[in-house]
Design a protein around this motif. Structure first.
Motif, PDB file in Angstrom:
ATOM      1  N   THR A   1      51.826  69.341  57.690  1.00 58.63           N
ATOM      2  CA  THR A   1      51.775  68.958  59.266  1.00 58.63           C
ATOM      3  C   THR A   1      50.101  68.695  59.700  1.00 58.63           C
ATOM      4  O   THR A   1      49.878  68.038  60.394  1.00 58.63           O
ATOM      5  N   ARG A   2      49.366  69.516  58.781  1.00 60.63           N
ATOM      6  CA  ARG A   2      47.824  69.171  59.455  1.00 60.63           C
ATOM      7  C   ARG A   2      47.501  68.112  59.320  1.00 60.63           C
ATOM      8  O   ARG A   2      46.510  67.621  60.277  1.00 60.63           O
ATOM      9  N   ARG A   3      47.804  67.238  58.323  1.00 64.35           N
ATOM     10  CA  ARG A   3      47.470  65.803  58.231  1.00 64.35           C
ATOM     11  C   ARG A   3      47.869  64.887  59.527  1.00 64.35           C
ATOM     12  O   ARG A   3      47.259  63.929  59.609  1.00 64.35           O
ATOM     13  N   PHE A   4      48.673  65.471  60.310  1.00 65.95           N
ATOM     14  CA  PHE A   4      49.213  64.944  61.655  1.00 65.95           C
ATOM     15  C   PHE A   4      48.626  65.158  62.858  1.00 65.95           C
ATOM     16  O   PHE A   4      48.906  64.685  63.857  1.00 65.95           O
ATOM     17  N   ASN A   5      48.025  66.407  62.677  1.00 69.36           N
ATOM     18  CA  ASN A   5      47.528  66.993  63.834  1.00 69.36           C
ATOM     19  C   ASN A   5      46.446  66.230  64.491  1.00 69.36           C
ATOM     20  O   ASN A   5      45.675  65.923  63.669  1.00 69.36           O
ATOM     21  N   ALA A   6      46.451  65.772  65.627  1.00 69.34           N
ATOM     22  CA  ALA A   6      45.585  64.871  66.435  1.00 69.34           C
ATOM     23  C   ALA A   6      44.201  65.626  66.129  1.00 69.34           C
ATOM     24  O   ALA A   6      43.032  64.853  65.906  1.00 69.34           O
ATOM     25  N   PRO A   7      43.543  66.820  66.429  1.00 73.20           N
ATOM     26  CA  PRO A   7      42.071  67.243  65.960  1.00 73.20           C
ATOM     27  C   PRO A   7      41.761  66.794  64.650  1.00 73.20           C
ATOM     28  O   PRO A   7      40.693  66.312  64.684  1.00 73.20           O
ATOM     29  N   HIS A   8      42.623  67.095  63.755  1.00 67.51           N
ATOM     30  CA  HIS A   8      42.169  66.921  62.166  1.00 67.51           C
ATOM     31  C   HIS A   8      42.204  65.222  61.739  1.00 67.51           C
ATOM     32  O   HIS A   8      41.358  64.873  61.252  1.00 67.51           O
ATOM     33  N   ARG A   9      43.012  64.527  62.509  1.00 69.64           N
ATOM     34  CA  ARG A   9      42.964  63.182  62.415  1.00 69.64           C
ATOM     35  C   ARG A   9      41.592  62.567  63.033  1.00 69.64           C
ATOM     36  O   ARG A   9      41.157  61.616  62.591  1.00 69.64           O
ATOM     37  N   GLU A  10      41.410  62.872  63.902  1.00 73.50           N
ATOM     38  CA  GLU A  10      40.116  62.728  64.720  1.00 73.50           C
ATOM     39  C   GLU A  10      38.831  63.001  63.723  1.00 73.50           C
ATOM     40  O   GLU A  10      37.955  62.220  63.902  1.00 73.50           O
ATOM     41  N   LEU A  11      38.940  64.250  63.366  1.00 76.12           N
ATOM     42  CA  LEU A  11      37.769  64.621  62.361  1.00 76.12           C
ATOM     43  C   LEU A  11      37.588  63.704  61.128  1.00 76.12           C
ATOM     44  O   LEU A  11      36.673  63.354  60.848  1.00 76.12           O
ATOM     45  N   ARG A  12      38.902  63.411  60.669  1.00 73.20           N
ATOM     46  CA  ARG A  12      38.725  62.588  59.342  1.00 73.20           C
ATOM     47  C   ARG A  12      38.372  61.159  59.821  1.00 73.20           C
ATOM     48  O   ARG A  12      37.426  60.344  59.011  1.00 73.20           O
ATOM     49  N   ARG A  13      38.653  60.579  61.008  1.00 69.70           N
ATOM     50  CA  ARG A  13      38.274  59.384  61.456  1.00 69.70           C
ATOM     51  C   ARG A  13      36.691  59.415  61.602  1.00 69.70           C
ATOM     52  O   ARG A  13      35.748  58.555  61.253  1.00 69.70           O
ATOM     53  N   ARG A  14      36.191  60.606  62.336  1.00 70.78           N
ATOM     54  CA  ARG A  14      34.461  60.776  62.270  1.00 70.78           C
ATOM     55  C   ARG A  14      34.151  60.878  61.028  1.00 70.78           C
ATOM     56  O   ARG A  14      32.607  60.109  60.825  1.00 70.78           O
ATOM     57  N   LEU A  15      34.605  61.513  60.094  1.00 71.50           N
ATOM     58  CA  LEU A  15      34.032  61.542  58.864  1.00 71.50           C
ATOM     59  C   LEU A  15      33.811  60.137  58.080  1.00 71.50           C
ATOM     60  O   LEU A  15      32.898  59.909  57.283  1.00 71.50           O
ATOM     61  N   VAL A  16      34.889  59.492  58.176  1.00 75.14           N
ATOM     62  CA  VAL A  16      34.994  58.118  57.616  1.00 75.14           C
ATOM     63  C   VAL A  16      33.959  57.219  57.881  1.00 75.14           C
ATOM     64  O   VAL A  16      33.478  56.514  57.344  1.00 75.14           O
ATOM     65  N   ALA A  17      33.962  57.110  59.316  1.00 75.67           N
ATOM     66  CA  ALA A  17      32.776  56.385  59.952  1.00 75.67           C
ATOM     67  C   ALA A  17      31.443  56.644  60.205  1.00 75.67           C
ATOM     68  O   ALA A  17      30.568  56.147  60.549  1.00 75.67           O
ATOM     69  N   GLY A  18      31.241  58.090  59.408  1.00 76.62           N
ATOM     70  CA  GLY A  18      29.914  58.455  59.401  1.00 76.62           C
ATOM     71  C   GLY A  18      29.318  58.954  60.802  1.00 76.62           C
ATOM     72  O   GLY A  18      28.125  59.237  60.859  1.00 76.62           O
ATOM     73  N   GLU A  19      30.215  59.363  61.672  1.00 74.26           N
ATOM     74  CA  GLU A  19      29.780  59.584  62.773  1.00 74.26           C
ATOM     75  C   GLU A  19      29.833  61.636  62.709  1.00 74.26           C
ATOM     76  O   GLU A  19      29.220  61.816  63.895  1.00 74.26           O
TER      77      GLU A  19
END
Length: 313
Positions: free
Chosen positions: A126-144
């Protein structure tokens, strides 16, 4: 033309089964047709509460039904591997509660079966689907956001053998293979790195439950990002999983579907991890594709847990 409802079999009448029923009520075109229970009285009470029309105690007979297309396993952790094997053999799509197994050999066996089945086979990471962790993954991938250290705290008070609702439990939960699985998988998924260094220590076993009640685990990525995991069944106080993302740019605090900055201010996010997880399972079936958190994608986490288990032993 109205799309035919996707008919599901739910196996298990415990606390997490209720979570699935609550979120499935938000997914259109889904019908939980039958519940397979472990204790008949409990199963009938659960079915009445959630409006499930049929109750059975024979899982194999329910799996033989042609009208049931998919199964959610919400049963005790020690039963997952053997039951998953039976579901896959019956040709049904499967969402299995975390963990898929309590031993690496079992996880590897059922993953191979899942891969060969042509069915959607997914684990409830479920952690892969929680909004905070998805947002952190987005930021990591984007280099933010450049992560330096993830600190994960998992706390429950389980000195008596009870579930999340405080009801007596007939099986003993596993702090490593169940609860640490969430955070180990999260860290590997965030960084797309399953080749982690791992180490750990455990506290003494409980005199009656026979399990260690406290774990201290460490992880390090190939990019030298650290994760520190503290887990306890001895904690009096707020229960659940709490995550501190320490990064070059800022520090962020995540809990369930909330994300806060280091001042404690809530950041705007939308989503519900449990609902988004179950929606992904249904969508993958309808679209004929591999889901996020497929058995294959979760197997590397089981290998990491096996390495930790060997060290702790």
């Amino acid at each position: 033309m109205t799309e035919r409802p996707l008919r599901l079999l739910l196996v298990g009448e415990g606390g997490i089964a209720g979570v699935h029923m609550r979120v499935l009520g938000q997914v259109p075109g889904v019908e939980v047709t039958c519940l397979v229970g472990g204790v008949e009285a409990d199963a009938r009470a659960f079915a009445a509460e959630w409006g499930i029309p049929e109750v059975a105690l024979d899982m194999d007979a329910a799996l033989a039904r042609d009208d049931i297309e998919a199964v959610i396993l919400a049963t005790p952790s020690p039963q997952h591997a053997a039951q998953a094997e039976r579901v896959i053999a019956a040709g049904k799509h499967l969402l299995c509660e975390i963990p898929m197994a309590l031993r690496l050999a079992d996880a590897e066996r059922i993953t191979a079966l899942a891969a060969a089945s042509g069915r959607v086979c997914m684990v409830a990471h479920t952690r892969r689907f929680n909004a905070p962790h998805r947002e952190l993954r987005r930021r990591l991938v984007a280099g933010e956001f450049r992560l330096q250290h993830l600190v994960s705290e998992t706390y429950f008070f389980r000195r008596e053998n009870r579930n999340m609702q405080g009801q007596p439990r007939r099986w003993v939960d596993n702090l490593l293979w169940h609860h640490a699985c969430h955070s180990v998988d999260l860290f590997a998924w965030l960084l797309d790195d399953a080749e982690l260094d791992v180490w750990g220590h455990q506290g003494p076993p409980h005199p009656e439950l026979g399990i260690p009640m406290d774990l201290s685990l460490g992880l390090r990525s190939r990019g030298e990002v650290l994760a520190t995991l503290a887990l306890s069944f001895n904690n009096r106080g707020p229960s659940g999983g709490f995550y501190r993302y320490i990064g070059e740019e800022t520090t962020l605090l995540a809990s369930r579907d909330e994300l806060r900055n280091h001042h404690g201010e809530l950041l705007p996010l939308t989503g519900n991890g449990f609902a988004d997880q179950d929606r992904e399972f249904i969508a993958a079936i309808r679209e004929g594709r591999e889901p996020e958190a497929s058995f294959v994608s979760c197997l590397p986490t089981m290998r990491l847990l096996d390495r930790l288990a060997r060290q702790l032993a």
